[in-house]
Design a protein around this motif. Structure first.
Motif, short mmCIF file in Angstrom:
data_model
loop_
_atom_site.label_atom_id
_atom_site.label_comp_id
_atom_site.label_asym_id
_atom_site.label_seq_id
_atom_site.Cartn_x
_atom_site.Cartn_y
_atom_site.Cartn_z
N MET A 25 -50.44 -85.05 -46.84
CA MET A 25 -49.88 -86.39 -47.02
C MET A 25 -49.88 -86.82 -48.48
SD MET A 25 -50.95 -88.65 -43.70
CE MET A 25 -52.64 -88.16 -43.50
N ALA A 26 -50.92 -86.53 -49.22
CA ALA A 26 -50.99 -86.94 -50.63
C ALA A 26 -49.90 -86.28 -51.45
CB ALA A 26 -52.36 -86.62 -51.20
N ASP A 27 -49.47 -85.10 -51.05
CA ASP A 27 -48.43 -84.38 -51.80
C ASP A 27 -47.09 -85.10 -51.77
OD1 ASP A 27 -50.37 -82.44 -52.18
OD2 ASP A 27 -49.60 -81.12 -50.61
N HIS A 28 -46.89 -85.98 -50.81
CA HIS A 28 -45.60 -86.65 -50.62
C HIS A 28 -45.56 -88.06 -51.18
CE1 HIS A 28 -44.47 -83.23 -48.22
NE2 HIS A 28 -45.56 -83.39 -47.50
N ILE A 29 -46.61 -88.45 -51.88
CA ILE A 29 -46.65 -89.78 -52.48
C ILE A 29 -46.23 -89.65 -53.94
CG2 ILE A 29 -48.12 -91.74 -53.07
CD1 ILE A 29 -49.80 -90.97 -50.56
N PRO A 30 -45.18 -90.37 -54.35
CA PRO A 30 -44.68 -90.25 -55.72
C PRO A 30 -45.78 -90.49 -56.76
CG PRO A 30 -43.20 -91.59 -54.40
CD PRO A 30 -44.43 -91.34 -53.57
N GLY A 32 -47.91 -88.18 -57.87
CA GLY A 32 -48.86 -87.08 -57.82
C GLY A 32 -50.31 -87.47 -58.06
N MET A 33 -50.61 -88.75 -58.04
CA MET A 33 -51.97 -89.20 -58.33
C MET A 33 -52.65 -89.82 -57.12
SD MET A 33 -52.37 -88.61 -61.67
CE MET A 33 -53.62 -89.74 -62.22
N ALA A 52 -53.87 -94.96 -54.57
CA ALA A 52 -52.92 -94.58 -55.61
C ALA A 52 -52.65 -95.78 -56.51
CB ALA A 52 -51.61 -94.11 -54.99
N MET A 53 -52.58 -95.53 -57.80
CA MET A 53 -52.24 -96.55 -58.79
C MET A 53 -53.08 -97.82 -58.65
SD MET A 53 -48.12 -96.04 -58.98
CE MET A 53 -47.84 -95.88 -57.21
N GLY A 54 -54.37 -97.65 -58.41
CA GLY A 54 -55.27 -98.78 -58.31
C GLY A 54 -55.20 -99.55 -57.01
N GLN A 55 -54.43 -99.08 -56.06
CA GLN A 55 -54.28 -99.74 -54.76
C GLN A 55 -54.88 -98.85 -53.67
OE1 GLN A 55 -52.78 -102.80 -54.02
NE2 GLN A 55 -52.68 -103.10 -56.23
N ASN A 56 -55.45 -99.49 -52.67
CA ASN A 56 -55.93 -98.79 -51.47
C ASN A 56 -55.17 -99.32 -50.27
OD1 ASN A 56 -58.02 -97.22 -52.68
ND2 ASN A 56 -59.27 -99.05 -52.77
N LEU A 57 -54.60 -98.41 -49.50
CA LEU A 57 -53.91 -98.77 -48.26
C LEU A 57 -54.67 -98.13 -47.12
CD1 LEU A 57 -50.17 -98.15 -49.25
CD2 LEU A 57 -51.44 -100.29 -49.31
#
Length: 100
Positions: A25-30, A32-33, A52-57
């Motif tokens: 799943m992480a591989d498909h999040i724009p 790459g971080m 990702a990018m300082g956000q947690n979902l």
């Protein structure tokens, strides 16, 4: 946000594919971080946290007869990207269910 992905597979097959491929799943999040952590509180329910990018979902994936249901808690500040996230979840959900 709730996204249901229909399937015609036995629950056991869906469970196995999700367990074996959830790390993708992480591989498909724009960007790459992203980092995705998962846990299985029950046989047919997986919890997940996407960072990702300082956000947690936070979210949950429930395996049901005929559908795989993703429930993701979006903070209000990200509400405007809900359609894009829902579309990405649908596409990647289908990929997670397909056989390699």
């Amino acid at each position: 946000m709730r996204v249901a992905i229909p399937h015609d597979l036995p629950r056991e097959t869906v469970r196995e594919r999700l367990r074996n491929r959830s790390h993708e799943m992480a591989d498909h999040i724009p960007g790459g971080m992203a980092e995705v952590t998962t846990a299985w509180p029950s046989e047919d329910s997986m919890t997940m946290r996407v960072s990702a990018m300082g956000q947690n979902l936070d979210g949950r994936v429930d395996i049901e007869d005929g559908q795989l249901v993703f429930e993701i808690d979006l903070p209000p500040a990200l509400g405007f990207v809900e359609p894009m996230i829902a579309n990405a979840v649908r596409q990647q959900g289908h990929k997670l269910l397909t056989k390699d």
